[in-house]
Design a protein around this motif. Structure first.
Motif, PDB file in Angstrom:
ATOM      1  N   LYS A   1     -35.965 -32.463  87.303  1.00  0.00           N
ATOM      2  CA  LYS A   1     -35.480 -31.516  86.303  1.00  0.00           C
ATOM      3  C   LYS A   1     -36.399 -31.540  85.093  1.00  0.00           C
ATOM      4  O   LYS A   1     -36.817 -32.595  84.643  1.00  0.00           O
TER       5      LYS A   1
ATOM      6  N   SER B   1     -30.503 -25.033  85.296  1.00  0.00           N
ATOM      7  CA  SER B   1     -29.306 -25.721  85.797  1.00  0.00           C
ATOM      8  C   SER B   1     -28.277 -25.977  84.710  1.00  0.00           C
ATOM      9  O   SER B   1     -27.103 -26.028  84.970  1.00  0.00           O
TER      10      SER B   1
ATOM     11  N   LEU C   1     -34.632 -26.580  86.971  1.00  0.00           N
ATOM     12  CA  LEU C   1     -35.147 -27.190  88.189  1.00  0.00           C
ATOM     13  C   LEU C   1     -36.596 -26.768  88.346  1.00  0.00           C
ATOM     14  O   LEU C   1     -36.930 -25.602  88.136  1.00  0.00           O
TER      15      LEU C   1
ATOM     16  N   GLU D   1     -31.875 -27.378  80.788  1.00  0.00           N
ATOM     17  CA  GLU D   1     -32.437 -28.128  81.913  1.00  0.00           C
ATOM     18  C   GLU D   1     -32.762 -27.162  83.026  1.00  0.00           C
ATOM     19  O   GLU D   1     -31.970 -26.292  83.369  1.00  0.00           O
TER      20      GLU D   1
END
Lengths: 131, 138
Positions: free
Chosen positions: B49, B91, B41, B39
Motif C-alpha cells: 500500500k 483503498s 494499492l 492509502e
C-alpha cells in the motif's frame, strides 16, 4: 513536461545544479516523468580544486558540460494508469551517464514512482522518498 | 438516464461510505483544509500500500469521476496528488485532523494554500506527526 530550453533542477550530487534541456531522447517533443533527456549544465557547484579529502561523486560536472539526465519531477501533472495524477512544485532531473547509470551516488529529494516503473531501478534505489 | 447511471455507479463503488465524506450536504463531510491520509494499492495483485497524507486542497464533484487533491511537502518539495474517490485502487481515505468547520466558507477549493501555506489553519508541518501518530494507533 520538459522540452528544448526548459530549465530543471538537479537533485543528485553530480556537481550540476541547474540544467537546460536540449534534446528529448526517443524522438518525442516533450519529456515527462521517467523520460531521458540530453541537457547542458547551466549552473554547477564550484569545484573545490584544492580539497583532496572526501569527494563523493567521482566525476563532477561543470558549467557547459553536456550530459544525459532522467526527469524525476515535473510541475505538469502526470496521469498514472490508476487514474491518479501527481504533480510537483518544480522540475527536477537526475544526471545520467551515457550508459544510463546515475553520475552521482546520492539523490537528494523526492522522486516520482515512474522512475521505478520505467526500468530506472538504480535511481529508484538511491531515492530517499518516492511518491 | 445518465444521472441514474452515475448514481448507480457511485453506489456500486462506494466503498466504506466514501460518498458521505464528500457529498455536499453530508454531516460528516470533510472540508478542504483538513489533513487527510489516502492509502492506495500499488496494483491489484501486489498487497503493498502506498500512503500519502496532506492537506485536502480541493474536492471536485463530478459524480463517479469525483476527485480530491491532497497537497503536502515531501523533503522540501511540494507534491500534489489527485485521487479519484471511487477508484478501487484507493483503498482508504481517512481524516487525520478535521479543520475548523467554516474554514473554506462552503467552497470546494482552497487552492490559495499553494501560494500561501502559512495561512493554512492546519499547517503542513504537522502532517508528518499526525501520520506517525496514526500508524502507532493502528
Amino acid at each position: 513536461m520538459l522540452l528544448l530550453k526548459s530549465f530543471a533542477k538537479v537533485i543528485d550530487n553530480s556537481g550540476a545544479l541547474v540544467v537546460e534541456v536540449i534534446n528529448v531522447m526517443g524522438g518525442a517533443r516533450v519529456a515527462s516523468l521517467g523520460d531521458e533527456v540530453v541537457c547542458v549544465v547551466k549552473k554547477a557547484r564550484p569545484l573545490a580544486s584544492g580539497e583532496g579529502g572526501s569527494s563523493n561523486a567521482v566525476s563532477k560536472l561543470k558549467k557547459g558540460d553536456v550530459a544525459r539526465a532522467l526527469v524525476v519531477r515535473t510541475v505538469q501533472p502526470v496521469r498514472r494508469l490508476d487514474g491518479t495524477f501527481v504533480k510537483f512544485d518544480d522540475n527536477a532531473v537526475v544526471m545520467l551517464s551515457k550508459q544510463g547509470t546515475p553520475l552521482g551516488n546520492r539523490v537528494l529529494g523526492v522522486v516520482a514512482l515512474e522512475a521505478r516503473q520505467k526500468r530506472w531501478a538504480k535511481i529508484a534505489s538511491l531515492a530517499p522518498k518516492m511518491v | 438516464l445518465l444521472r441514474s447511471l452515475d448514481a448507480e455507479l457511485c453506489a456500486r463503488h462506494d466503498a466504506d461510505a466514501r460518498t458521505a465524506l464528500f457529498a455536499r450536504g453530508s454531516p460528516e463531510r470533510i472540508e478542504p483544509g483538513s489533513i487527510v491520509l489516502v492509502e492506495q494499492l500499488s496494483s491489484r495483485s501486489a498487497p503493498r500500500k502506498l500512503a500519502f497524507a496532506g492537506v485536502l486542497l480541493n474536492v471536485k464533484r463530478r459524480g463517479i469521476l469525483s476527485t480530491i487533491t491532497v497537497r503536502n511537502y515531501v523533503l522540501g518539495t511540494g507534491v500534489e496528488v489527485v485521487y479519484p474517490i471511487y477508484s478501487p485502487m484507493v483503498s482508504r481515505i481517512k481524516v487525520l485532523k478535521p479543520v475548523k468547520p467554516g474554514f473554506s466558507k462552503g467552497a470546494d477549493q482552497v487552492n490559495y494554500l499553494r501560494e500561501k501555506p502559512s495561512s493554512a489553519p492546519l499547517s503542513f508541518g504537522s502532517v508528518e506527526e499526525l501520520v506517525i501518530r496514526n500508524t502507532e494507533t493502528e
